[in-house]
Design a protein around this motif. Structure first.
Motif, PDB file in Angstrom:
ATOM      1  N   CYS A   1       0.844  -1.190   0.000  1.00  0.00           N
ATOM      2  CA  CYS A   1       0.000   0.000   0.000  1.00  0.00           C
ATOM      3  C   CYS A   1       0.883   1.245   0.000  1.00  0.00           C
ATOM      4  O   CYS A   1       2.106   1.167   0.111  1.00  0.00           O
ATOM      5  CB  CYS A   1      -0.939   0.013   1.207  1.00  0.00           C
ATOM      6  N   SER A   2       0.244   2.387  -0.117  1.00  0.00           N
ATOM      7  CA  SER A   2       0.969   3.658  -0.115  1.00  0.00           C
ATOM      8  C   SER A   2       1.184   4.157   1.305  1.00  0.00           C
ATOM      9  O   SER A   2       0.503   3.745   2.249  1.00  0.00           O
ATOM     10  CB  SER A   2       0.169   4.703  -0.902  1.00  0.00           C
ATOM     11  N   LEU A   3       2.149   5.070   1.449  1.00  0.00           N
ATOM     12  CA  LEU A   3       2.365   5.719   2.744  1.00  0.00           C
ATOM     13  C   LEU A   3       1.141   6.545   3.142  1.00  0.00           C
ATOM     14  O   LEU A   3       0.813   6.659   4.325  1.00  0.00           O
ATOM     15  CB  LEU A   3       3.607   6.616   2.683  1.00  0.00           C
ATOM     16  N   ARG A   4       0.460   7.108   2.165  1.00  0.00           N
ATOM     17  CA  ARG A   4      -0.763   7.868   2.438  1.00  0.00           C
ATOM     18  C   ARG A   4      -1.807   6.983   3.110  1.00  0.00           C
ATOM     19  O   ARG A   4      -2.488   7.406   4.049  1.00  0.00           O
ATOM     20  CB  ARG A   4      -1.324   8.457   1.145  1.00  0.00           C
ATOM     21  N   ARG A   5      -1.943   5.744   2.619  1.00  0.00           N
ATOM     22  CA  ARG A   5      -2.928   4.827   3.201  1.00  0.00           C
ATOM     23  C   ARG A   5      -2.560   4.481   4.642  1.00  0.00           C
ATOM     24  O   ARG A   5      -3.428   4.441   5.524  1.00  0.00           O
ATOM     25  CB  ARG A   5      -3.009   3.552   2.348  1.00  0.00           C
ATOM     26  N   ILE A   6      -1.295   4.235   4.900  1.00  0.00           N
ATOM     27  CA  ILE A   6      -0.858   3.938   6.266  1.00  0.00           C
ATOM     28  C   ILE A   6      -1.209   5.092   7.189  1.00  0.00           C
ATOM     29  O   ILE A   6      -1.743   4.900   8.285  1.00  0.00           O
ATOM     30  CB  ILE A   6       0.650   3.656   6.311  1.00  0.00           C
ATOM     31  N   ALA A   7      -0.906   6.319   6.750  1.00  0.00           N
ATOM     32  CA  ALA A   7      -1.180   7.499   7.582  1.00  0.00           C
ATOM     33  C   ALA A   7      -2.668   7.638   7.867  1.00  0.00           C
ATOM     34  O   ALA A   7      -3.069   7.956   8.989  1.00  0.00           O
ATOM     35  CB  ALA A   7      -0.640   8.754   6.893  1.00  0.00           C
ATOM     36  N   SER A   8      -3.506   7.405   6.860  1.00  0.00           N
ATOM     37  CA  SER A   8      -4.953   7.534   7.045  1.00  0.00           C
ATOM     38  C   SER A   8      -5.481   6.500   8.026  1.00  0.00           C
ATOM     39  O   SER A   8      -6.251   6.819   8.934  1.00  0.00           O
ATOM     40  CB  SER A   8      -5.668   7.384   5.697  1.00  0.00           C
ATOM     41  N   VAL A   9      -5.058   5.257   7.856  1.00  0.00           N
ATOM     42  CA  VAL A   9      -5.546   4.184   8.715  1.00  0.00           C
ATOM     43  C   VAL A   9      -5.015   4.339  10.141  1.00  0.00           C
ATOM     44  O   VAL A   9      -5.723   4.087  11.109  1.00  0.00           O
ATOM     45  CB  VAL A   9      -5.132   2.812   8.137  1.00  0.00           C
ATOM     46  N   ALA A  10      -3.764   4.801  10.267  1.00  0.00           N
ATOM     47  CA  ALA A  10      -3.142   4.928  11.578  1.00  0.00           C
ATOM     48  C   ALA A  10      -3.570   6.180  12.322  1.00  0.00           C
ATOM     49  O   ALA A  10      -3.394   6.268  13.540  1.00  0.00           O
ATOM     50  CB  ALA A  10      -1.622   4.916  11.434  1.00  0.00           C
ATOM     51  N   GLY A  11      -4.136   7.167  11.617  1.00  0.00           N
ATOM     52  CA  GLY A  11      -4.437   8.447  12.245  1.00  0.00           C
ATOM     53  C   GLY A  11      -3.165   9.220  12.536  1.00  0.00           C
ATOM     54  O   GLY A  11      -2.989   9.763  13.628  1.00  0.00           O
ATOM     55  N   LEU A  12      -2.277   9.270  11.550  1.00  0.00           N
ATOM     56  CA  LEU A  12      -0.940   9.833  11.738  1.00  0.00           C
ATOM     57  C   LEU A  12      -0.744  11.054  10.858  1.00  0.00           C
ATOM     58  O   LEU A  12      -0.672  10.949   9.629  1.00  0.00           O
ATOM     59  CB  LEU A  12       0.113   8.781  11.409  1.00  0.00           C
ATOM     60  N   GLY A  13      -0.650  12.235  11.478  1.00  0.00           N
ATOM     61  CA  GLY A  13      -0.307  13.445  10.750  1.00  0.00           C
ATOM     62  C   GLY A  13      -1.247  13.762   9.608  1.00  0.00           C
ATOM     63  O   GLY A  13      -2.428  13.414   9.613  1.00  0.00           O
ATOM     64  N   SER A  14      -0.707  14.412   8.578  1.00  0.00           N
ATOM     65  CA  SER A  14      -1.452  14.762   7.365  1.00  0.00           C
ATOM     66  C   SER A  14      -1.088  13.755   6.280  1.00  0.00           C
ATOM     67  O   SER A  14       0.048  13.782   5.779  1.00  0.00           O
ATOM     68  CB  SER A  14      -1.114  16.181   6.912  1.00  0.00           C
ATOM     69  N   PRO A  15      -1.999  12.847   5.912  1.00  0.00           N
ATOM     70  CA  PRO A  15      -1.677  11.821   4.918  1.00  0.00           C
ATOM     71  C   PRO A  15      -1.132  12.420   3.626  1.00  0.00           C
ATOM     72  O   PRO A  15      -1.708  13.347   3.072  1.00  0.00           O
ATOM     73  CB  PRO A  15      -3.018  11.118   4.689  1.00  0.00           C
ATOM     74  N   GLY A  16      -0.001  11.891   3.174  1.00  0.00           N
ATOM     75  CA  GLY A  16       0.612  12.345   1.942  1.00  0.00           C
ATOM     76  C   GLY A  16       1.605  13.475   2.112  1.00  0.00           C
ATOM     77  O   GLY A  16       2.383  13.759   1.199  1.00  0.00           O
ATOM     78  N   ALA A  17       1.610  14.135   3.267  1.00  0.00           N
ATOM     79  CA  ALA A  17       2.535  15.255   3.502  1.00  0.00           C
ATOM     80  C   ALA A  17       3.947  14.726   3.730  1.00  0.00           C
ATOM     81  O   ALA A  17       4.137  13.625   4.252  1.00  0.00           O
ATOM     82  CB  ALA A  17       2.075  16.072   4.704  1.00  0.00           C
ATOM     83  N   GLY A  18       4.936  15.537   3.352  1.00  0.00           N
ATOM     84  CA  GLY A  18       6.326  15.132   3.474  1.00  0.00           C
ATOM     85  C   GLY A  18       6.739  14.738   4.883  1.00  0.00           C
ATOM     86  O   GLY A  18       7.331  13.662   5.079  1.00  0.00           O
ATOM     87  N   PRO A  19       6.436  15.568   5.906  1.00  0.00           N
ATOM     88  CA  PRO A  19       6.817  15.191   7.280  1.00  0.00           C
ATOM     89  C   PRO A  19       6.162  13.889   7.737  1.00  0.00           C
ATOM     90  O   PRO A  19       6.789  13.092   8.441  1.00  0.00           O
ATOM     91  CB  PRO A  19       6.334  16.382   8.113  1.00  0.00           C
ATOM     92  N   THR A  20       4.912  13.655   7.344  1.00  0.00           N
ATOM     93  CA  THR A  20       4.234  12.410   7.725  1.00  0.00           C
ATOM     94  C   THR A  20       4.910  11.214   7.063  1.00  0.00           C
ATOM     95  O   THR A  20       5.142  10.187   7.707  1.00  0.00           O
ATOM     96  CB  THR A  20       2.749  12.456   7.329  1.00  0.00           C
ATOM     97  N   ASN A  21       5.233  11.345   5.781  1.00  0.00           N
ATOM     98  CA  ASN A  21       5.929  10.256   5.083  1.00  0.00           C
ATOM     99  C   ASN A  21       7.281   9.970   5.723  1.00  0.00           C
ATOM    100  O   ASN A  21       7.698   8.807   5.850  1.00  0.00           O
ATOM    101  CB  ASN A  21       6.107  10.602   3.610  1.00  0.00           C
ATOM    102  N   SER A  22       7.983  11.017   6.132  1.00  0.00           N
ATOM    103  CA  SER A  22       9.287  10.823   6.783  1.00  0.00           C
ATOM    104  C   SER A  22       9.134  10.090   8.103  1.00  0.00           C
ATOM    105  O   SER A  22       9.952   9.227   8.449  1.00  0.00           O
ATOM    106  CB  SER A  22       9.964  12.184   7.008  1.00  0.00           C
TER     107      SER A  22
END
Length: 307
Positions: free
Chosen positions: A111-132
């Motif tokens: 899956c994408s990093l954006r999907r992980i962020a959305s499911v995890a409730g982590l930061g702004s999905p797709g944003a550079g700091p969240t991906n880092s």
């Protein structure tokens, strides 16, 4: 070339998985995940954890070079929730591969990093700091090893696996290709009566702050609707893996009280017995179960949110 099918169903408007199914290792090993001082320097020496499970037949040792914190719990929960959702209708015996740590993985998350962020409730999905943040957590989680030793078995015989693996070149393109150690994999696939797993409700977890998220994760060993006593020392150990120093005691009490208030907002109940300083914790039942269950009188009475 990146396989674009990895990122199907990763877009906006896609429903978020409601639960993540874990084995005991990721929940019960004290000190594996803890509330970290963001200004503290990460240790360079290898840190080891060990725990003998209640069954008494397996000793589990986890090793890693850096302590794991709340962001690592979020990323791991996101990955496990995605896997739990994708494999929820697949019977384990229809998947070829390992059940004992050998052979090919039966559960894989692409899956994408954006999907992980959305499911995890982590930061702004797709944003550079969240991906880092996600990439750094993946690196730490992949560094953890799990060693299983069967008590009473041949001397020196053990099985060692990575906690998770992230294979392929997808990370540089905004995606992951993750597999899990065999016991976590078995928990994700558990569907029959008698197959054990611990359930984290992601709808409760996503909006929680760091300390509350860690406490919520550790309390996943409780059954839904169960009420159990906990001492303050145990709750602090859930968050910090150790007894507090005197200088840290006041700040940790404040953080613990704040975490309890957040969990109360998610439906958990905390009642303190003033005579014994024991906190009785009740895990909420799913709304559908509560709606169909007969009403019953309240149990132990006490003061909420006071530790």
């Amino acid at each position: 070339m990146v396989d674009k099918t990895w990122f199907k169903n990763d877009g906006a408007g896609v429903s978020l998985p409601p639960i993540a199914k874990f084995d005991k290792t990721a929940v019960l090993v004290r000190g594996l995940f803890r509330s970290l001082d963001p200004h503290a320097e990460a240790p360079t020496d290898r840190v080891e954890f060990s725990r003998t499970f209640d069954e008494g037949d397996v000793e589990v040792t986890l090793s890693c070079r850096a302590l794991l914190g709340a962001s690592d719990v979020r990323v791991l929960q996101g990955l496990v929730a995605i896997a739990t959702d994708r494999y929820r209708t697949v019977a384990a015996d229809r998947l070829y591969g390992r059940a004992d740590g050998s052979g090919e993985a039966r559960v894989r998350v692409k899956c994408s990093l954006r999907r992980i962020a959305s499911v995890a409730g982590l930061g702004s999905p797709g944003a550079g700091p969240t991906n880092s943040t996600i990439r750094a957590s993946l690196e730490r989680l992949c560094d953890v090893t799990v060693t299983w030793r069967l008590e009473g078995g041949p001397s020196g015989q053990a099985t060692t696996e990575p906690f998770i693996r992230n294979g392929g070149s997808a990370v540089g393109h905004g995606g992951v290709n993750v597999t899990f150690h065999s016991r976590l994999e078995a928990a994700i696939l558990a569907s029959r009566k008698g197959e054990h797993y611990l359930k984290v409700r992601m709808d409760e977890a996503r909006g929680l702050g760091d300390c509350a998220r860690l406490l919520h994760h550790r309390l996943a060993h409780m059954n839904e609707g169960e009420r159990t006593p906990h001492g303050r020392d145990k709750l602090e150990a859930y968050l910090w893996g150790e007894s507090p120093s005197r200088s840290a005691d006041r700040n940790r009490v404040r953080q613990l009280v704040g975490a309890i208030k957040e969990l109360e907002g998610a439906g958990w109940a905390f009642e303190k017995d003033e005579a014994s300083s024991i906190v009785y914790i009740t895990r909420p039942r799913p709304l559908a179960v509560v709606a169909s269950a007969p009403s019953r009188a309240a149990g132990h009475s006490g003061q909420s949110s006071k530790v």
